[in-house]
Every structure is written in structure tokens, then in C-alpha cells.
Design a protein around this motif. Structure first.
Motif, PDB file in Angstrom:
ATOM      1  N   HIS A   1       0.855  -1.185   0.000  1.00 40.71           N
ATOM      2  CA  HIS A   1       0.000   0.000   0.000  1.00 40.71           C
ATOM      3  C   HIS A   1       0.891   1.235   0.000  1.00 40.71           C
ATOM      4  CE1 HIS A   1      -4.119  -1.605   0.648  1.00 40.71           C
ATOM      5  NE2 HIS A   1      -3.448  -2.650   1.106  1.00 40.71           N
ATOM      6  N   ILE A   2       0.976   1.895  -1.142  1.00 39.77           N
ATOM      7  CA  ILE A   2       1.712   3.151  -1.208  1.00 39.77           C
ATOM      8  C   ILE A   2       0.970   4.226  -0.415  1.00 39.77           C
ATOM      9  CG2 ILE A   2       2.548   4.945  -2.776  1.00 39.77           C
ATOM     10  CD1 ILE A   2       2.889   2.731  -4.852  1.00 39.77           C
ATOM     11  N   THR A   3      -0.338   4.245  -0.556  1.00 43.47           N
ATOM     12  CA  THR A   3      -1.233   5.056   0.278  1.00 43.47           C
ATOM     13  C   THR A   3      -2.403   4.158   0.643  1.00 43.47           C
ATOM     14  OG1 THR A   3      -2.718   5.883  -1.451  1.00 43.47           O
ATOM     15  CG2 THR A   3      -0.606   7.032  -1.163  1.00 43.47           C
ATOM     16  N   PRO A   4      -3.274   4.591   1.565  1.00 47.46           N
ATOM     17  CA  PRO A   4      -4.443   3.763   1.861  1.00 47.46           C
ATOM     18  C   PRO A   4      -5.329   3.508   0.647  1.00 47.46           C
ATOM     19  CG  PRO A   4      -4.134   5.380   3.586  1.00 47.46           C
ATOM     20  CD  PRO A   4      -3.158   5.723   2.492  1.00 47.46           C
ATOM     21  N   GLU A   5      -5.261   4.413  -0.349  1.00 45.98           N
ATOM     22  CA  GLU A   5      -6.113   4.264  -1.527  1.00 45.98           C
ATOM     23  C   GLU A   5      -5.425   3.546  -2.683  1.00 45.98           C
ATOM     24  OE1 GLU A   5      -7.263   7.581   0.970  1.00 45.98           O
ATOM     25  OE2 GLU A   5      -5.432   7.245  -0.175  1.00 45.98           O
ATOM     26  N   PHE A   6      -4.106   3.472  -2.647  1.00 46.55           N
ATOM     27  CA  PHE A   6      -3.365   2.979  -3.804  1.00 46.55           C
ATOM     28  C   PHE A   6      -2.438   1.842  -3.385  1.00 46.55           C
ATOM     29  CE2 PHE A   6      -0.060   2.981  -7.033  1.00 46.55           C
ATOM     30  CZ  PHE A   6      -0.783   3.132  -8.202  1.00 46.55           C
ATOM     31  N   GLU A   7      -2.506   0.740  -4.124  1.00 43.14           N
ATOM     32  CA  GLU A   7      -1.657  -0.409  -3.810  1.00 43.14           C
ATOM     33  C   GLU A   7      -1.104  -1.019  -5.093  1.00 43.14           C
ATOM     34  OE1 GLU A   7      -3.808  -4.586  -3.547  1.00 43.14           O
ATOM     35  OE2 GLU A   7      -4.669  -3.210  -2.073  1.00 43.14           O
TER      36      GLU A   7
END
Length: 829
Positions: free
Chosen positions: A295-301
Motif C-alpha cells: 500500500h503506497i497510500t491507503p487508496e493505492f496499492e
């Protein structure tokens, strides 16, 4: 529509958004009031785009902002539970376990296999069942062979037939990545392990027909596998007389990174030594695969699926003795061999997926994958054979001995075949769920294929009374000779658009409609495939009212779901369909086509104070532009011509339930008939013209099948369990070679197989509190004993054909494995 047009741009423009945000973590387990884990419970951070859902153990993990109060909303089957939380420090971890009341769960109807019914006609299978079911192949696909509509007559192979289709008509996905089978494999003993590692599986969904547009272009079935996304450390190891495997899984402290890694080794030598052909079997199959997410961010993996498999099969045959016939005529074939057979193939798969969730209602993915396979098939087998008729008169002094010698001779099979395939694709998928009316899915895919095939094989026979090759000058005529070199490079373009409409909350009614398109530049064919499904629970509104009012269960109506599906299903030709038996490609081959109509019902009922589920489906498939084929063990040989029409019709039924709590069992029964006929009034085979004989059975025309998967435990010791896997399949058709006018007019003996297993749970997680030593780190330890083919039935998979001195043609059965005992140990951490 803006999500379709700009989804790829949106994904990468948000790549580093929130990358440096200060987060905390909330995790926990969601159960119902009876303690059962709840899967697919949505967990959303109120007022934001962040969200997740629970896995099949009811576990969830969600990153939330630190240093501020938040509210989490849990939603399950139209029930909402909000939870407010005080501010957490950066990097702090908080556990929040949630219990949903089962008051409105239709108490009399609950069945543990599913948490709510599916909106589409896909069957969910609990992967936990696989680890203890006795199967000779050890493949996950073995569990499918006990389902209604599915059949297989080869315990050594992962291949299966669905509702009259062949093995190439089934599509398999792992995490939305399409999986391919080896091209050159001829027999089940050569095949090795399937790519699916059951220790890594999180969920299994299967459809035997009528599947929606989101799934690919095949005629028969779809198997959708999802690998785990672990939230904590775990591991397992298994060892048996047939091989070993192990896996490890876990997550980083902040849950941004998860890993799943497994390796397997298997040798079927112990099983193959029970075949009629005696010799030195050297099968070695091994693979390693992994699934990693970050998970680079909570929205993007980003996630990465990787696989490498090496399978080698070597046989140095020595002799074979086969006895068959009737009470009056008993024949025996003896063959003495020289030479060897080597089959080797190596496969490599890598798939990288970028997944972006701009809000809880939208998911966008971009996947790039590459599949490579290198296959070699080398053989030089010299066989000297003797065909005899045995004495069957008990009063004769020669009873059981040779009565007549019907023929003898020798043959040479030679082959040097090499195949290299590279399949690259890039695919975008999107999912937008705005509520009752729009549950939209779409996808676009580009695929590039490169196949290089070198084929050289021949068969030579020499016998004064069997087959005399004719010498002309310096040339010697052999029975068959194929030599070709093929280089094929092509591109495929495909896409789909699908939506599910909620027609009624009260009746839990959904309508799913979609369309697929596919274009292949090799034959320049464009196909459009519309598909439609509908499900409804006609008594749900009444039953919900009865439960809410606290009225007695006797007023409840049957908990039934009705469903129907229809659509056009096209299968563009792949390499096997293009190549003729002479080793040439036909660029004019078009897609095989079918029209599906499926009507079914599902009833949940009470029996012995337990919940059971009965399902039934009636289907009809009209088929046209068919490419006729013959099956030799697991090899399919096509004519490479769209020259037939056909149909398949049948009835599938299953009863599913837990006769013993926690041990699911089921009984499956299927009736089916599939036939085809040449589209023209006549057809030509090997320069001979034959009149169209009308409808003939297709090679998969298995009129009925019956299967039982049953589990029980010892009443006085629940740690000892018994597992039964029984399969009965009706007689499959076959016919003599090079005589197409008699194609598939004969029938093999029925397939009958019973595998029995006994397992002992020497240690379980419930005993951890009592343990202070090394055992406290283990989840479970199992010991198993399995009896494959418990009744010792010799099942027939195919035939070889020989002639006697009077030019009579005899079919000699190729039989499968006999009874074998296997021992296993499974350890989980």
C-alpha cells in the motif's frame, strides 16, 4: 462514464497522495452473535474515501488518521454499526472487535457455506475443505470433479469436463489473471501439478455455465481463484509419500506490505508404479510462487503475482501385459519395450497490478502480465507385441493359457517436438457501485501471442501378419509421419461492460446484464457476446416480516432463490484449435459459438436440526461453428475446421450440508446429453468421402455422473475424522482410428472410483493455553492415512488399436492406477 475514460490517468496521478501522512491502525475480527466469522463486512472511515472488508476469518485492518477522533461504519446485509474512537497516536495500533446480531439472519435458514447469497450465478467453495480430502493428484481441481455438471475420468490429471465441453473450454483466473495449461501433454501422468497452490487460496468461485460478461470468452465454465492477503504471520508444511509443500505468509507492522510465498515438490512415481506398463518412472514436478502487496497510500496499492514451475517426466518402459474380454473370449496383449520417453515443460508467470480506490464506491485496476512456457517432447519407443486368445474352458488342461496366437509384430514411435509460447497482456478493469441502481464493471484488454512450434514424429510398424510397409526405391512407407515448423504472432483485443441492478430489496432480486467484444487479427474476426442473469428470493419479504414480528417458524415459507441466465458465448480459437492433425495451421478457423439457457433454484431447509441446501439447474446449449476433436487421454486433437453443429442439454442437482458440524458434505447428480453432426451433407476424411451420419455423440457425452464428498468424525473422539470421495461416471464414447464413419459409436466402461481418508488432529489451536513449550506456536498438527482407489477398480482412460492375422481390429484398454496407500502430515503455524 468518466471513470472508464480517465481511470488510468487518475490512478497514476494519485500515486504519491497521502504518502507522508501520519496514520494509526485499527484492526479486529467481526462475528455474529453465535461466534461465526463474517466475511465481506464493509468497514468505512466516515467522511472519507478509506475503506476495507473482512476476509473469511472475519479479520480486517484499516489505516486511519492519527491525532483526531474518527468514526468507523461497519455494514453487513443492510445492517449498519457506527463506532466512534478517540484520537490515536501516530503508529498506534488499536483492536476493535465487532459482533452483528443474528436476529434478522433468517435463523431457520442459515447455512455456513455462504454469508448471504450471490447476486450472480457463481458457486462459492470453502478452500478449507481441500486440505483433508483424499485425492490422488493433490490438485485443487479435484474438488471440482465432485460438483454437479463436472466430470473427469482421470485421477492423475487436473483437467475436467463441464456440461459436455472439453478441457480447453474452461477458463481459470488467479487474482483476475488468466491461467494457461501446457500444450504438448498427452497423458495424465505427464501433467504434474496444476498452477493453483491450495495453501495460498483465500476464496474459490465456480460457474458451470451462464457466467456474466466480466469473465472471458470460453464455452463452458469459469474458475475464479483469489489468493490470500494475510494480516498476520502464518505458515504451513505438508509431507506425504507423494511429495511435500510449504508456505509462509505475513504482513509488516504497519500492514502496508503483505507477503504470501509457497513452494511444492511432487513425484507420482509411487502411483505410476501401479500402472500396467512396467518400467522406470521418473516424474519430478516442482514450483514456487508468491503474491505480494504494498500500500503506497491507503487508496493505492501495487501487487505482484509470480510463478515458476518445472515439470519433467521420464519413462524407460520395460513391459506391459493387459488382459481383457468377456467370459467366452479373453485376450491378452504382451509388449516388450526398448527406448525412453522424456517430457519436460517449464512455465513462468509474472503479473503486476496497480489498484486505486478514489472513493469507497470505486475501484480501478491496471494489470500487466507475461506468461512463458518452454515444452519438449522427445520419445523413441520400440515395442514388440504378442496378441493371444486365452483358454476359457475350466475343464481344459490349458485353462488360462494361450489358446491361439492372433498376431505379433513390432513398432517404433519417434518424436522430437518443441514448443515455445510467450503471451503478454495489459488489462484495465473498473468497478463503480453507487447503490441500488448502478453496480457497474468494465474492462479493456490487449494481448500479444508468440508461438513457435517444431513438430516431427512418425510411427513405423513391421510385421508379416500385422502391417507391411511398402518399399519403393529408397523410400519406406510408414503408418504416419508429421513434420512442421510453425511461427505464429498475433494480437487480441477484448473488452466488456456489465452492470447489476437491484430490482427489489424486499425480494433480494438482482438483474445482471453485460456484453463482451473480442477481435483477433489472425483470422480478422470480431465477436460480440451479450449475457444476462437474474436472481430472486420470492419468499424473502414474507419471511423477514415473520421473524421481525417474533412469530413462530411454522409460518415461514420455503427459503428459496430462483435464478436464470442466458447469453451468447463464443470461444476464439487458440493454438490447439488452429493446428490440424497434419501439423498445419488453418487461418480461416472462426470462433466456436454457443447459446446458453440456464434455469435453476436453490432451497435451504432444515433436517436433523441442521441447515442443508438443495440446488438444481436445467440447461440447454445450442452449439455451432464447432471444431470436431478426438480425445486421447488428456490430449485433444482438433480437425482445425468449423464443420459441425451440436447441442448439450442436462440437469444438475446437489445437496449440501454439515451432517457433522464444521465438516461440510455434499451429494451431486447430473444428467447430460451432448451430440454433434457435420454441417454439410457429406465430409471428407483422408481423401475418402462419407455421407453425413447425422447426430453422433461428442467425445464428452457422459450421460450421467454421481459424486459424494462426505466427512464424519468418531463419536467418542472428534479429533479423528473420516473423509469419503466417491465418483461414478457413465460410459464415455470412443471409436476406431481412421474410420470417421464409426466415430464415437462405442462406449468405454464406466468410471468408478472411491478414495477414503482418515485424519487425526494431534494438536489444535484450542490447546494453546495448556501448552508452554514449543507447541504453543502451532495452530494445528494433522496426521492422515489415505486409500486411493479403495476398491481396486481398473478404470479405462483410452485405447490402443492392434490388428490380428485376419486383419481384425482390436481395442486394448489403457487402464489407470490401482489401489495405493498414502500417508500425510500437515503442520500449520
Amino acid at each position: 462514464m468518466r471513470y472508464i475514460l480517465f481511470s488510468v490517468i487518475i490512478s497514476f496521478s494519485s500515486f504519491f497522495h497521502f504518502a507522508n501522512a501520519q496514520n494509526a491502525v485499527v484492526k479486529g475480527v467481526v462475528t455474529d452473535s453465535t461466534g461465526n466469522y463474517l466475511q465481506d463486512v464493509n468497514v468505512v472511515l466516515a467522511g472519507t474515501k478509506r475503506g476495507t472488508s473482512t476476509n473469511r476469518q472475519g479479520e480486517y485492518v484499516l489505516m486511519i488518521p492519527a491525532d483526531q477522533p474518527v468514526t468507523l461504519i461497519f455494514s453487513y446485509l443492510q445492517n449498519l454499526k457506527p463506532y466512534s474512537m478517540e484520537p490515536l497516536n501516530p503508529g498506534e495500533e488499536r483492536e476493535l472487535n465487532v459482533i452483528f446480531s443474528s436476529q434478522l439472519s433468517l435463523r431457520q435458514y442459515e447455512i455456513k457455506e455462504e454469508s448471504g447469497r450471490s447476486k450472480i450465478m457463481m458457486k462459492k467453495i470453502d478452500p478449507k475443505i481441500i486440505s483433508h480430502i483424499p485425492t490422488a493428484s493433490g490438485n485443487l481441481e479435484s474438488i471440482l470433479k465432485t460438483l454437479p455438471g463436472v466430470s473427469s475420468n482421470n485421477e492423475l490429471s487436473s483437467t475436467y469436463s463441464v456440461r459436455g465441453g472439453n478441457y480447453d473450454e474452461n477458463i481459470v483466473y488467479i487474482n483476475d489473471v488468466e491461467i494457461y495449461r501446457p500444450f504438448l501433454v498427452r497423458a495424465g501422468q505427464q501433467e504434474g501439478m496444476s498452477i493453483i497452490n491450495s495453501a495460498l487460496v483465500e476464496s474459490i468461485e465456480f460457474s458451470a455455465g451462464g457466467f456474466p460478461a466480466r469473465y472471458g470468452d470460453k464455452l463452458s465454465s469459469v474458475l475464479d481463484i483469489e489468493y490470500k492477503r494475510p494480516l498476520k504471520f502464518g505458515a504451513s508444511a505438508e509431507a506425504s509419500l507423494l511429495g511435500a509443500n510449504a508456505h509462509v505468509e505475513g504482513a509488516s507492522k504497519d500492514y502496508r506490505f503483505t507477503y504470501l510465498l509457497g513452494g511444492r515438490y511432487r513425484s507420482n512415481q509411487y502411483l505410476l508404479n501401479s500402472l500396467e506398463t512396467q518400467g522406470d518412472y521418473q516424474p519430478t514436478f516442482g514450483d514456487v510462487q508468491g503474491f505480494f502487496t504494498y500500500h503506497i497510500t491507503p487508496e493505492f496499492e501495487i501487487n505482484w503475482l509470480t510463478y515458476y514451475g518445472s515439470n519433467q517426466f521420464r519413462l524407460i518402459p520395460e513391459s506391459r501385459e493387459t488382459t481383457w474380454g468377456t467370459a467366452e473370449v479373453v485376450l491378452r496383449l504382451n509388449i516388450f519395450f526398448d527406448g525412453q520417453e522424456i517430457m519436460a515443460y517449464k512455465s513462468l508467470l509474472n503479473a503486476v497490478t496497480a489498484k486505486y480506490q478514489p472513493d469507497p464506491k470505486t475501484e480501478l485496476t491496471l494489470t500487466g502480465s507475461a506468461y512463458q512456457t518452454s515444452e519438449q517432447e522427445y520419445f523413441d519407443i520400440v515395442g514388440q507385441y504378442f496378441l493371444d486368445q486365452l483358454e476359457t474352458d475350466p475343464g481344459s488342461e490349458n485353462f488360462g493359457g494361450v489358446k491361439y496366437s492372433l498376431g505379433s509384430g513390432a513398432y517404433l514411435d519417434h518424436g522430437r517436438n518443441n514448443l515455445y509460447a510467450n503471451i503478454y497482456n495489459i488489462e484495465h478493469r473498473g468497478h463503480r457501485n453507487t447503490g441500488n441502481f448502478w453496480d457497474l464493471r468494465w474492462g479493456l484488454k490487449y494481448q500479444h501471442e508468440i508461438i513457435e512450434d517444431e513438430l516431427r514424429e512418425y510411427r513405423y510398424l513391421d510385421s508379416a501378419d500385422y502391417s507391411v510397409p511398402v518399399a519403393t526405391g529408397d523410400e519406406l512407407t510408414v503408418e504416419s509421419f508429421v513434420k512442421s515448423r510453425i511461427n505464429l504472432s498475433s494480437n487480441r483485443y477484448s473488452g466488456f461492460l456489465e452492470n447489476t441492478w437491484e430490482l427489489s430489496k424486499d425480494y433480494n432480486s438482482f438483474l445482471t446484464g453485460g456484453v463482451r467484444a473480442n477481435y483477433w487479427d489472425y483470422n480478422e474476426e470480431l465477436i460480440i457476446s451479450p449475457r444476462l442473469q437474474m436472481v430472486i428470493e420470492p419468499n424473502r419479504r414474507h419471511n423477514t416480516a415473520i421473524i421481525r414480528q417474533g412469530q413462530p417458524d411454522s409460518l415461514l415459507k420455503n427459503n428459496v432463490q430462483l435464478r436464470a441466465a442466458t447469453g451468447l458465448y463464443f470461444q476464439p480459437p487458440f493454438y490447439r484449435e488452429l493446428r490440424s492433425k497434419e501439423g498445419t495451421l488453418n487461418p480461416e478457423v472462426l470462433s466456436q459459438k454457443s447459446y446458453h439457457a440456464v434455469v435453476g433454484a436453490e432451497l435451504i431447509f432444515k433436517l436433523w436440526e441442521r441447515s442443508f441446501k438443495w440446488t438444481s439447474e436445467i440447461y440447454y446449449k445450442y452449439l455451432w461453428d464447432l471444431i470436431p476433436y478426438d480425445i486421447e487421454d488428456v490430449r485433444i486433437r482438433y480437425t482445425a475446421k468449423n464443420e459441425a453443429v451440436g447441442y448439450a442439454a442436462g440437469l444438475d442437482m446437489q445437496v449440501y450440508g454439515e451432517f457433522i458440524e464444521g465438516l461440510p458434505s455434499w451429494f451431486s447428480f447430473s444428467l447430460m446429453k451432448t451430440q454433434e453432426k457435420m454441417a454439410d451433407d457429406f465430409f471428407v476424411e483422408e481423401d475418402t468421402t462419407y455421407a453425413n451420419p447425422g447426430y453422433l455423440p461428442r467425445p464428452t457425452d457422459q450421460r450421467f455422473t454421481f459424486a459424494i464428498l462426505f466427512q464424519d468424525n468418531l463419536p467418542m473422539n472428534e479429533d479423528i475424522k473420516a473423509h469419503l470421495n466417491l465418483v461414478y461416471g457413465h460410459r464415455l464414447p470412443y471409436g476406431p482410428p481412421a474410420l470417421p464413419q464409426f466415430r464415437n459409436l462405442l462406449r468405454m466402461p464406466p468410471y468408478r472410483r472411491v478414495d477414503v481418508g482418515f485424519s487425526y488432529q494431534a494438536y489444535s489451536a484450542e490447546k494453546r493455553k495448556k501448552e508452554t513449550g514449543a507447541l504453543k506456536h502451532f495452530e494445528s498438527i494433522w496426521f492422515s492415512a489415505e486409500i486411493f482407489n479403495a476398491f481396486g477398480i481398473r478404470n479405462t482412460i483410452s485405447y490402443i488399436w492392434v490388428k490380428d492375422i485376419q486383419n481384425n481390429l482390436w481395442s486394448v484398454p489403457n487402464n489407470l492406477t490401482s489401489r495405493r496407500l498414502n500417508l500425510r502430515m500437515i503442520v500449520k503455524i
